[in-house]
Design a protein around this motif. Structure first.
Motif, mmCIF file in Angstrom:
data_model
loop_
_atom_site.group_PDB
_atom_site.id
_atom_site.type_symbol
_atom_site.label_atom_id
_atom_site.label_comp_id
_atom_site.label_asym_id
_atom_site.label_seq_id
_atom_site.Cartn_x
_atom_site.Cartn_y
_atom_site.Cartn_z
ATOM 1 N N ALA A 42 82.971 28.563 36.052
ATOM 2 C CA ALA A 42 83.724 28.194 34.846
ATOM 3 C C ALA A 42 82.792 28.127 33.653
ATOM 4 O O ALA A 42 81.572 27.955 33.796
ATOM 5 N N HIS A 43 83.365 28.263 32.468
ATOM 6 C CA HIS A 43 82.623 28.036 31.226
ATOM 7 C C HIS A 43 83.602 27.575 30.146
ATOM 8 O O HIS A 43 84.818 27.563 30.340
ATOM 9 N N LEU A 44 83.031 27.186 29.003
ATOM 10 C CA LEU A 44 83.836 26.753 27.860
ATOM 11 C C LEU A 44 83.991 27.927 26.909
ATOM 12 O O LEU A 44 83.016 28.381 26.294
ATOM 13 N N GLN A 45 85.222 28.425 26.744
ATOM 14 C CA GLN A 45 85.489 29.504 25.794
ATOM 15 C C GLN A 45 85.775 28.880 24.435
ATOM 16 O O GLN A 45 86.761 28.175 24.257
ATOM 17 N N HIS A 46 84.886 29.161 23.478
ATOM 18 C CA HIS A 46 84.909 28.500 22.177
ATOM 19 C C HIS A 46 85.279 29.537 21.117
ATOM 20 O O HIS A 46 84.490 30.451 20.819
ATOM 21 N N TYR A 47 86.479 29.406 20.542
ATOM 22 C CA TYR A 47 87.014 30.376 19.581
ATOM 23 C C TYR A 47 86.752 29.869 18.163
ATOM 24 O O TYR A 47 87.370 28.905 17.712
ATOM 25 N N ARG A 48 85.817 30.528 17.464
ATOM 26 C CA ARG A 48 85.418 30.080 16.131
ATOM 27 C C ARG A 48 85.232 31.279 15.201
ATOM 28 O O ARG A 48 85.062 32.416 15.647
ATOM 29 N N LYS A 49 85.240 30.989 13.889
ATOM 30 C CA LYS A 49 84.886 32.015 12.913
ATOM 31 C C LYS A 49 83.395 32.282 12.929
ATOM 32 O O LYS A 49 82.945 33.403 12.706
ATOM 33 N N ASP A 50 82.610 31.219 13.149
ATOM 34 C CA ASP A 50 81.157 31.326 13.093
ATOM 35 C C ASP A 50 80.559 30.286 14.028
ATOM 36 O O ASP A 50 81.256 29.388 14.526
ATOM 37 N N CYS A 51 79.258 30.368 14.245
ATOM 38 C CA CYS A 51 78.574 29.383 15.075
ATOM 39 C C CYS A 51 78.541 28.037 14.350
ATOM 40 O O CYS A 51 78.671 27.970 13.122
ATOM 41 N N VAL A 52 78.347 26.965 15.088
ATOM 42 C CA VAL A 52 78.211 25.653 14.469
ATOM 43 C C VAL A 52 76.938 25.629 13.633
ATOM 44 O O VAL A 52 76.004 26.418 13.840
ATOM 45 N N GLY A 53 76.890 24.699 12.669
ATOM 46 C CA GLY A 53 75.794 24.645 11.701
ATOM 47 C C GLY A 53 74.398 24.724 12.277
ATOM 48 O O GLY A 53 73.576 25.563 11.851
ATOM 49 N N PRO A 54 74.036 23.894 13.265
ATOM 50 C CA PRO A 54 72.668 23.932 13.802
ATOM 51 C C PRO A 54 72.296 25.238 14.478
ATOM 52 O O PRO A 54 71.106 25.482 14.730
ATOM 53 N N LEU A 55 73.277 26.103 14.786
ATOM 54 C CA LEU A 55 72.978 27.365 15.467
ATOM 55 C C LEU A 55 73.078 28.575 14.541
ATOM 56 O O LEU A 55 73.126 29.712 15.015
ATOM 57 N N LYS A 56 73.081 28.340 13.235
ATOM 58 C CA LYS A 56 73.231 29.454 12.295
ATOM 59 C C LYS A 56 72.121 30.496 12.463
ATOM 60 O O LYS A 56 72.359 31.704 12.372
ATOM 61 N N LYS A 57 70.898 30.032 12.699
ATOM 62 C CA LYS A 57 69.774 30.968 12.795
ATOM 63 C C LYS A 57 69.868 31.847 14.039
ATOM 64 O O LYS A 57 69.509 33.031 14.000
ATOM 65 N N SER A 58 70.346 31.298 15.123
ATOM 66 C CA SER A 58 70.444 32.070 16.366
ATOM 67 C C SER A 58 71.779 32.788 16.503
ATOM 68 O O SER A 58 71.997 33.506 17.482
ATOM 69 N N CYS A 59 72.657 32.628 15.508
ATOM 70 C CA CYS A 59 73.988 33.215 15.613
ATOM 71 C C CYS A 59 73.938 34.749 15.565
ATOM 72 O O CYS A 59 74.806 35.414 16.131
ATOM 73 N N LYS A 60 72.927 35.284 14.894
ATOM 74 C CA LYS A 60 72.797 36.744 14.826
ATOM 75 C C LYS A 60 72.666 37.336 16.225
ATOM 76 O O LYS A 60 73.240 38.387 16.532
ATOM 77 N N GLU A 61 71.937 36.650 17.076
ATOM 78 C CA GLU A 61 71.774 37.109 18.459
ATOM 79 C C GLU A 61 73.100 37.062 19.211
ATOM 80 O O GLU A 61 73.419 37.981 19.972
ATOM 81 N N PHE A 62 73.887 35.997 18.965
ATOM 82 C CA PHE A 62 75.180 35.904 19.626
ATOM 83 C C PHE A 62 76.110 37.024 19.191
ATOM 84 O O PHE A 62 76.954 37.488 19.963
ATOM 85 N N ARG A 63 75.962 37.476 17.950
ATOM 86 C CA ARG A 63 76.822 38.548 17.444
ATOM 87 C C ARG A 63 76.341 39.930 17.888
ATOM 88 O O ARG A 63 77.145 40.854 18.023
ATOM 89 N N THR A 64 75.059 40.062 18.100
ATOM 90 C CA THR A 64 74.493 41.385 18.425
ATOM 91 C C THR A 64 74.783 41.775 19.860
ATOM 92 O O THR A 64 75.162 42.921 20.145
ATOM 93 N N TYR A 65 74.606 40.829 20.761
ATOM 94 C CA TYR A 65 74.771 41.132 22.185
ATOM 95 C C TYR A 65 76.107 40.556 22.656
ATOM 96 O O TYR A 65 76.253 39.349 22.826
#
Length: 628
Positions: free
Chosen positions: A561-584
């Motif tokens: 199981a996992h948590l499926q999190h439906y958002r427009k963007d990553c949460v504030g503290p993860l803004k820097k690593s969000c590019k990686e989440f979008r790329t892969y």
């Protein structure tokens, strides 16, 4: 606040929108000319009068030109007049008043569409005598007695011990003894309690303020031999002062006194760890043994005082809901703050998916919500799957709709501290009703990934694996967070997501967003849990903060199981690593195993609530137009 999209333009606005774009400047220029002639004319009154009259005539001619254009536009528009006798604008000659005897400026009445609309809305010539003998529909139900009003109020506000208060008025008064310990203490009067922001009660000590929200009975065996009363409070001290609990029982006219202890519901490293900030606490009152009373003789209400002989200014009914059968899963949602966001359709899809996964009840708290969200939640309350509780912020925090939203957005630490009250209220209200509590937002889903069809099957497998690892039950069972961002996809779809899943309605957000990040957030970060109601003492958004014994947790493998999190963007503290989440990214269609029942149930609810009414009317009109 207004919801412009929900309203149609009034006839006045529709007619004003038909005016030529140059109307306002022309009227302003003509009127200004008349004023200038009056002020800057010669000293001779006759000269000033002539100049003013000339300017007035020019203003009227210009005005007539504009009004004629407006009249033609109104007559040619689709807006019907209010009555057959409606006129547009009276003649120009009727708009000029006589010159004053002193020779001042000519006052000019500038005709507007307002005059036209007012004229149109004159009473019609309909014969109203037919209504003279008809009685208007007025509610003539008899007024409720005080007892009936109190019983009705208790349904709306479960934290008030109204039923006990009615009985206590008839109890014999206790006699004061020779010592302070046996002093007389009366049950506090309902009309002398100190309230704060509707749902809170206030208790002041010499140097601190307590804001009390709710009280709950806790006799879980892991807590020790004595049962307890738990009180949820916000206190403006990081180290609250000593206080005493007055615990009231039915048919007993004096309270049982107990020393209050405190459980802090926050970590000092998270901020706001200073006196003056409202801190979340669980105030605990152990109930001493009472000789001769059965164990199931439960207390009715509780008050906090500084001195055992003080008459309390607060009193909370002790909630103790014990159904005969304990269900498995409750979902708890913090205060909804969506005054301007209409998330109603997404909320229906989310609730229907939770039902398919096995949630027995969903508890939501309301700060401020859009009318369409209110309509959805009202439907589900009647259906029995949802319980909605209104809540406010205690103390001097703002509760004006709109401004409260801005306050919580800009005071994020205060927001997080306030959220602990509904989370823990949901825990303690359901200690004996559910095995597990899941704290979720309405954009989150705990999704089984193995062969399990629902949460019940999932947790059976999780329990088996966790006991194999270490032979004891855990305080919580957590799932890792992964993002299903709005604009994820493959190739061209990665930059601008479009509804593309065949056979799935475009209005179903989760079913249409099946691309997620390959990578999960780090273990322990942004997780959500199934909390064990037998062990948890206080809850935070992501983990239990206090437990009976150690707050042990089991990390559910991502294969299960996992948590499926439906958002427009990553949460504030993860803004820097969000590019990686979008790329892969990867395509994850696990949700499709619920596709058919989810489409069917969601669409049926939306149809029942009228979300397709306007669309159906538009399609019918378009079809009729094509046939013509």
């Amino acid at each position: 606040m207004s919801f412009r999209g929900l309203l149609q333009k009034s006839p006045l606005e529709q007619q004003q929108s038909l005016l030529p774009s140059a109307a306002s400047p022309q009227l302003l220029t003509s009127t200004s000319a008349a004023a200038a002639a009056s002020i800057n004319g010669s000293a001779d009154n006759k000269t000033r009068t002539a100049a003013a009259a000339s300017a007035a005539a020019t203003a009227v001619q210009s005005t007539n030109s504009v009004v004629q254009q407006a009249s033609a536009a109104v007559q040619s528009s689709a807006v019907p007049p209010a009555s057959p006798s409606a006129a547009v604008v009276p003649p120009t000659s009727a708009l000029i008043s006589n010159l004053s005897k002193e020779g001042g400026a000519v006052p000019v009445a500038v005709p507007t569409v307002v005059q036209s609309v007012q004229h149109q809305h004159q009473p019609s010539s309909e014969d109203i005598s037919q209504y003279f003998d008809i009685a208007p529909h007025v509610d003539h139900s008899p007024s409720l007695s005080e007892v009936q009003q109190l019983n009705e109020l208790e349904q709306q506000e479960p934290h008030l011990a109204l039923n006990y208060w009615q009985k206590a008025k008839k109890y014999p008064k206790a006699k004061a003894g020779a010592t302070n310990k046996s002093c007389r203490v009366d049950f506090p009067s309902l009309y002398e309690l100190e309230f704060n922001n509707i749902y809170w009660q206030k208790f002041n000590t010499a140097n601190s303020s307590f804001y009390l929200y709710g009280a709950y009975y806790d006799d879980r065996w892991r807590g020790g031999p004595l049962p307890m009363v738990r009180i949820l409070a916000m206190i403006d001290r990081v180290s609250p002062p000593p206080a005493l609990c007055q615990i009231w029982f039915d048919r007993i006219s004096v309270p049982i006194i107990s020393q209050a202890t405190y459980i802090y519901g926050w970590y000092n490293k998270w901020g706001n760890y200073h006196d003056g900030f409202l801190q979340p606490y669980i105030v605990t009152c152990k109930i001493p043994r009472i000789k001769g009373l059965p164990k199931d003789f439960y207390p009715t209400s509780v008050s906090l005082v500084e001195n055992r002989c003080h008459k309390a200014t607060n009193n909370l009914r002790i909630l103790n809901d014990r159904p005969p059968v304990k269900q498995q899963f409750a979902v708890c949602v913090k205060g909804l703050d969506f005054l301007h966001e209409d998330l109603s359709v997404r909320l229906v899809e989310w609730i229907e998916l939770l039902r398919l996964l096995g949630a027995n009840k969903i508890f939501l708290y309301e700060l401020e919500i859009h009318p369409n969200i209110s309509k959805v939640l009202q439907h589900y309350q009647q259906d029995g799957i949802v319980e909605l509780t209104k809540i406010t912020l205690p103390g001097n925090q703002p509760n004006l709709p709109g401004f409260r939203h801005l306050y919580l957005k800009n005071k994020l630490t205060n927001k997080r501290q306030n959220e602990l009250i509904p989370y823990n209220d949901c825990l303690y209200r359901n200690l004996y009703r559910f095995e597990y509590i899941a704290l979720l937002d309405i954009d989150e889903i705990i999704m089984p990934l193995g062969g399990q069809a629902n949460w019940s099957e999932l947790m059976a497998e999780v329990q088996r694996l966790s006991l194999l690892e270490k032979n004891y039950t855990r305080a919580s069972y957590n799932v890792r967070n992964v993002y299903f961002l709005d604009d994820l996809g493959l190739g061209e779809e990665q930059l601008a997501h479009m509804a593309h899943e065949a056979g799935i309605p475009r209005y179903l957000h989760m079913l249409q967003h099946v691309y997620r990040s390959q990578n999960y957030t780090k273990p322990g970060q942004y997780v959500k849990c199934f909390h064990n109601t037998e062990r948890a003492v206080s809850l935070h958004n992501h983990f239990p903060l206090n437990c009976f014994g150690t707050c042990t947790t089991y990390s559910i493998p991502v294969e299960l199981a996992h948590l499926q999190h439906y958002r427009k963007d990553c949460v504030g503290p993860l803004k820097k690593s969000c590019k990686e989440f979008r790329t892969y990214t990867t395509r994850d269609t696990t949700i499709f195993k619920y596709k058919d029942p989810l489409i069917s149930s969601t669409t049926a609810v939306l149809k029942k609530l009228g979300f397709f009414d306007g669309l159906a009317a538009a399609e019918s009109a378009a079809s009729a137009h094509q046939q013509l």
